[in-house]
Design a protein around this motif. Structure first.
Motif, mmCIF file in Angstrom:
data_model
loop_
_atom_site.group_PDB
_atom_site.id
_atom_site.type_symbol
_atom_site.label_atom_id
_atom_site.label_comp_id
_atom_site.label_asym_id
_atom_site.label_seq_id
_atom_site.Cartn_x
_atom_site.Cartn_y
_atom_site.Cartn_z
ATOM 1 N N GLY A 155 -4.342 10.675 -2.030
ATOM 2 C CA GLY A 155 -4.198 11.971 -1.096
ATOM 3 C C GLY A 155 -3.344 12.954 -1.667
ATOM 4 N N THR B 152 -11.675 0.850 -3.519
ATOM 5 C CA THR B 152 -12.691 -0.498 -3.495
ATOM 6 C C THR B 152 -13.756 -0.153 -4.435
ATOM 7 O OG1 THR B 152 -14.208 0.631 -1.909
ATOM 8 C CG2 THR B 152 -12.462 -0.700 -0.945
ATOM 9 N N THR C 259 -8.303 4.093 0.728
ATOM 10 C CA THR C 259 -7.445 2.879 0.137
ATOM 11 C C THR C 259 -6.657 1.909 1.084
ATOM 12 O OG1 THR C 259 -5.522 4.639 -0.129
ATOM 13 C CG2 THR C 259 -6.966 4.144 -1.971
ATOM 14 N N ARG D 126 -8.316 14.429 -0.746
ATOM 15 C CA ARG D 126 -8.960 13.277 0.235
ATOM 16 C C ARG D 126 -10.370 13.974 0.422
ATOM 17 N NH1 ARG D 126 -4.005 13.180 2.939
ATOM 18 N NH2 ARG D 126 -3.072 11.262 2.476
ATOM 19 N N GLY D 127 -11.216 13.023 0.128
ATOM 20 C CA GLY D 127 -12.575 13.073 -0.146
ATOM 21 C C GLY D 127 -13.419 14.005 0.644
ATOM 22 N N ASP E 160 -15.538 11.545 -2.662
ATOM 23 C CA ASP E 160 -14.756 10.219 -2.523
ATOM 24 C C ASP E 160 -14.687 9.700 -3.929
ATOM 25 O OD1 ASP E 160 -14.532 10.205 0.090
ATOM 26 O OD2 ASP E 160 -16.188 9.175 0.474
ATOM 27 N N LYS F 258 0.959 -1.018 0.124
ATOM 28 C CA LYS F 258 0.231 -0.168 0.116
ATOM 29 C C LYS F 258 0.930 1.362 -0.115
ATOM 30 C CE LYS F 258 -2.715 3.487 0.478
ATOM 31 N NZ LYS F 258 -3.223 3.922 1.770
ATOM 32 N N GLY G 77 -0.700 8.279 -1.506
ATOM 33 C CA GLY G 77 -0.410 9.351 -2.490
ATOM 34 C C GLY G 77 0.683 10.215 -2.382
ATOM 35 N N ASN H 106 -16.190 2.288 -3.742
ATOM 36 C CA ASN H 106 -17.241 2.487 -2.970
ATOM 37 C C ASN H 106 -16.869 3.706 -2.203
ATOM 38 O OD1 ASN H 106 -19.001 0.432 -3.508
ATOM 39 N ND2 ASN H 106 -17.721 -0.879 -2.493
HETATM 40 N N1 UDP Z 1 -11.642 6.554 -1.868
HETATM 41 C C1 UDP Z 1 -12.899 6.094 -1.482
HETATM 42 N N2 UDP Z 1 -13.218 4.752 -1.820
HETATM 43 C C2 UDP Z 1 -12.047 3.853 -1.631
HETATM 44 C C3 UDP Z 1 -11.005 4.611 -1.976
HETATM 45 C C4 UDP Z 1 -10.676 5.700 -1.756
HETATM 46 O O1 UDP Z 1 -13.962 6.826 -1.601
HETATM 47 O O2 UDP Z 1 -12.429 2.565 -1.585
HETATM 48 C C5 UDP Z 1 -11.289 8.070 -1.722
HETATM 49 C C6 UDP Z 1 -11.446 8.716 -0.451
HETATM 50 O O3 UDP Z 1 -12.079 10.136 -0.666
HETATM 51 C C7 UDP Z 1 -9.798 9.256 0.030
HETATM 52 C C8 UDP Z 1 -9.201 9.248 -1.541
HETATM 53 O O4 UDP Z 1 -10.303 8.453 -2.401
HETATM 54 O O5 UDP Z 1 -9.888 10.070 0.745
HETATM 55 C C9 UDP Z 1 -7.883 8.959 -1.721
HETATM 56 O O6 UDP Z 1 -7.587 7.996 -1.124
HETATM 57 P P1 UDP Z 1 -6.774 7.986 0.384
HETATM 58 O O7 UDP Z 1 -7.319 9.054 1.308
HETATM 59 O O8 UDP Z 1 -7.081 6.555 0.791
HETATM 60 O O9 UDP Z 1 -5.394 7.884 -0.084
HETATM 61 P P2 UDP Z 1 -3.924 8.084 0.446
HETATM 62 O O10 UDP Z 1 -4.356 8.905 2.150
HETATM 63 O O11 UDP Z 1 -3.593 6.609 0.801
HETATM 64 O O12 UDP Z 1 -3.076 8.866 -0.247
#
Ligand code: UDP
Length: 242
Positions: A57, A138, A145, A61-62, A77, A14, A17, A140
């Motif tokens: 990210g 996912t 992530t 981030r959503g 999201d 994993k 971002g 959804n």
């Molecule tokens: N997200 C989502 N569903 C998922 C994975 C990601 O809605 O299954 C959206 C959510 O808004 C999230 C954004 O995608 O804030 C980016 O992913 P994440 O925050 O996990 O990224 P990371 O912090 O790992 O960079």
């Protein structure tokens, strides 16, 4: 066992971002992108089957984005999921520059750009030593992530979930704010959940616990650490049953 015998046959990595840009910056930067690709290369050349879940990210981030722009959280999201696709495509190019075989599979259908996520197909790619980059989380809203990484690790039967971070592992406090924070070498799933230790979302830890997937939290910024973890050296923090 010689020093080049990996401990794991199949791993799920994993990468958030933030791994694709310098601290506090935005988007994808060449140096960081190539560094991530190089770290993955070092693992793949050991013969380890590798799937990668990428975050988004570094773009958005959503939850925060919804607040800032007054956008419905589910829409924000989905935008976040699309951000992970950008990272996945960039990572694919960077890995292919190194001569590695890759496939991107997305949980949201983007038929002209990449394959859909199909579990059996992903496993087949892994068996053929193709790196499978999993985009769009996912598929959804309302999850991250991290949860995706745990779910995919379980369904792809990964032997370990490698969680890349910018610090050495799991601490009892934020090491960036508290220099006296103590690094855990090992910690149980329950200790993470009960102590609200900042590793991954609680739901992600729960999935790993249910499916007996150990997690190794390690520092992506220290070259070769992921390779050492795969070779069975103790690095970072190991989260498992006990
Ligand atoms: N997200 C989502 N569903 C998922 C994975 C990601 O809605 O299954 C959206 C959510 O808004 C999230 C954004 O995608 O804030 C980016 O992913 P994440 O925050 O996990 O990224 P990371 O912090 O790992 O960079």
């Amino acid at each position: 066992m010689s020093q080049t015998d990996p401990q794991y046959k199949r791993v799920l990595l994993k990468i958030s971002g933030e791994g694709f840009c310098p601290k506090g910056e935005f988007g994808i930067h060449r140096e960081q992108l190539d560094r991530v690709a190089g770290e993955i290369h070092a693992v793949v050349e050991l013969g380890v089957q590798t799937a990668v879940v990428v975050g988004g990210g570094n773009f958005l981030r959503g939850d925060r984005f919804a607040d800032q722009l007054g956008i419905e959280i589910a829409t924000a999201d989905y935008m976040g999921m699309l951000a992970t696709v950008l990272n996945a495509l960039a990572l694919q190019e960077a890995l292919e520059r190194l001569g590695l075989a890759t496939r991107v599979q997305s949980a949201l259908a983007i038929a002209r750009v990449c394959e859909p996520f199909i579990r059996r197909r992903a496993i087949r790619h892994l068996e053929k030593n193709r790196i499978v980059i999993l985009a769009a989380g996912t598929g959804n809203p309302h999850v991250t992530t991290d949860s995706c990484a745990a779910l995919r690790a379980a369904e792809l039967k990964a032997d370990v979930l490698l969680k890349a971070t910018k610090v050495d592992g799991v601490y009892d406090d934020d090491p960036e704010r508290n220099p006296a924070a103590r690094l855990y070498e090992r910690v149980s799933y329950n200790e993470v959940i009960d102590g609200r230790l900042k590793v991954m979302d609680v739901s992600a830890i729960d999935v790993c616990q249910q499916h007996h997937v150990p997690i190794i939290v390690f520092n992506l910024l220290k070259p070769g650490t992921m390779r050492r973890a795969v070779l069975g050296e103790h690095v970072g923090t190991r989260v498992s049953e006990s």
